[in-house]
Design a protein around this motif. Structure first.
Motif, PDB file in Angstrom:
ATOM      1  N   MET A 109      66.581  36.770  43.694  1.00  0.00           N
ATOM      2  CA  MET A 109      67.186  37.771  42.840  1.00  0.00           C
ATOM      3  C   MET A 109      66.072  38.535  42.141  1.00  0.00           C
ATOM      4  SD  MET A 109      69.983  37.011  39.979  1.00  0.00           S
ATOM      5  CE  MET A 109      70.407  38.155  38.750  1.00  0.00           C
ATOM      6  N   GLY A 110      66.072  39.821  42.313  1.00  0.00           N
ATOM      7  CA  GLY A 110      65.063  40.664  41.699  1.00  0.00           C
ATOM      8  C   GLY A 110      65.596  41.344  40.455  1.00  0.00           C
ATOM      9  N   PRO A 111      64.907  42.359  40.021  1.00  0.00           N
ATOM     10  CA  PRO A 111      65.348  43.083  38.821  1.00  0.00           C
ATOM     11  C   PRO A 111      66.647  43.843  39.098  1.00  0.00           C
ATOM     12  CG  PRO A 111      63.517  44.218  39.868  1.00  0.00           C
ATOM     13  CD  PRO A 111      63.693  42.917  40.601  1.00  0.00           C
ATOM     14  N   ALA A 112      67.347  44.139  38.048  1.00  0.00           N
ATOM     15  CA  ALA A 112      68.576  44.928  38.166  1.00  0.00           C
ATOM     16  C   ALA A 112      68.231  46.332  38.659  1.00  0.00           C
ATOM     17  CB  ALA A 112      69.262  45.002  36.807  1.00  0.00           C
ATOM     18  N   SER A 113      69.178  46.964  39.321  1.00  0.00           N
ATOM     19  CA  SER A 113      68.953  48.334  39.784  1.00  0.00           C
ATOM     20  C   SER A 113      69.194  49.315  38.628  1.00  0.00           C
ATOM     21  CB  SER A 113      69.896  48.667  40.936  1.00  0.00           C
ATOM     22  OG  SER A 113      71.230  48.772  40.467  1.00  0.00           O
ATOM     23  N   ILE A 114      68.643  50.502  38.783  1.00  0.00           N
ATOM     24  CA  ILE A 114      68.863  51.540  37.771  1.00  0.00           C
ATOM     25  C   ILE A 114      70.343  51.914  37.722  1.00  0.00           C
ATOM     26  CG2 ILE A 114      68.358  53.941  37.152  1.00  0.00           C
ATOM     27  CD1 ILE A 114      65.460  53.396  38.070  1.00  0.00           C
ATOM     28  N   ALA A 115      71.015  51.903  38.867  1.00  0.00           N
ATOM     29  CA  ALA A 115      72.455  52.186  38.874  1.00  0.00           C
ATOM     30  C   ALA A 115      73.200  51.161  38.024  1.00  0.00           C
ATOM     31  CB  ALA A 115      72.984  52.196  40.310  1.00  0.00           C
ATOM     32  N   TRP A 116      72.880  49.872  38.209  1.00  0.00           N
ATOM     33  CA  TRP A 116      73.562  48.841  37.421  1.00  0.00           C
ATOM     34  C   TRP A 116      73.248  49.000  35.934  1.00  0.00           C
ATOM     35  CZ3 TRP A 116      72.635  44.943  33.992  1.00  0.00           C
ATOM     36  CH2 TRP A 116      73.708  44.081  33.751  1.00  0.00           C
ATOM     37  N   LEU A 117      71.997  49.292  35.624  1.00  0.00           N
ATOM     38  CA  LEU A 117      71.610  49.437  34.218  1.00  0.00           C
ATOM     39  C   LEU A 117      72.295  50.628  33.564  1.00  0.00           C
ATOM     40  CD1 LEU A 117      67.862  48.517  34.657  1.00  0.00           C
ATOM     41  CD2 LEU A 117      69.570  47.178  33.383  1.00  0.00           C
ATOM     42  N   THR A 118      72.430  51.741  34.291  1.00  0.00           N
ATOM     43  CA  THR A 118      73.141  52.881  33.707  1.00  0.00           C
ATOM     44  C   THR A 118      74.626  52.556  33.566  1.00  0.00           C
ATOM     45  OG1 THR A 118      73.295  53.968  35.881  1.00  0.00           O
ATOM     46  CG2 THR A 118      71.488  54.659  34.423  1.00  0.00           C
ATOM     47  N   TRP A 119      75.186  51.788  34.524  1.00  0.00           N
ATOM     48  CA  TRP A 119      76.573  51.347  34.354  1.00  0.00           C
ATOM     49  C   TRP A 119      76.693  50.501  33.092  1.00  0.00           C
ATOM     50  CZ3 TRP A 119      78.419  46.395  33.840  1.00  0.00           C
ATOM     51  CH2 TRP A 119      79.807  46.287  33.695  1.00  0.00           C
ATOM     52  N   HIS A 120      75.712  49.651  32.855  1.00  0.00           N
ATOM     53  CA  HIS A 120      75.757  48.770  31.687  1.00  0.00           C
ATOM     54  C   HIS A 120      75.760  49.578  30.394  1.00  0.00           C
ATOM     55  CE1 HIS A 120      74.630  44.595  30.121  1.00  0.00           C
ATOM     56  NE2 HIS A 120      75.734  44.483  30.813  1.00  0.00           N
TER      57      HIS A 120
END
Length: 115
Positions: free
Chosen positions: A1-12
């Motif tokens: 498992m790597g870092p979260a994606s920018i898409a996921w972070l913007t969703w967050h």
């Protein structure tokens, strides 16, 4: 498992702000499942800007007394002064912004450049 994606972070970011606005200033009916990622970075940026404007308007409408009261503090915790919820939200947004910066750093450091 790597870092979260920018898409996921913007969703967050969209999730935190949407839920907090709905539960503090709306009818508290929004659920996690109802918060969708807009589909592109351009749309995510527009949604985040819209949420920021909505948050600023809502916060600016509160008196100092209302910031000290727990009446609007309903999600993700309750029975605390509203200024604590506002501080918590600010912390979450800063954390997500720093994680986006780290994702960009990781991507940039992994790209091979030819000279």
């Amino acid at each position: 498992m790597g870092p979260a994606s920018i898409a996921w972070l913007t969703w967050h970011i969209i999730f935190w702000w949407s839920m907090t606005l709905d539960h503090s200033f709306g009818n508290a009916s929004l659920t996690r499942e109802a918060v969708q990622w807009p589909g592109s970075i351009a749309l995510a940026k527009a949604k985040i800007a819209s949420l920021r404007d909505e948050w600023n308007t809502a916060i600016e409408s509160l008196t100092d007394e209302q910031l000290l009261q727990a009446e609007r503090t309903r999600w993700p915790f309750a029975n605390k002064p509203f200024y604590e919820l506002a501080g918590w939200l600010n912390l979450e947004l800063m954390k997500n912004a720093s994680e986006i910066g780290y994702c960009r750093f990781l991507y940039g450091s992994s790209v091979q450049k030819s000279f």
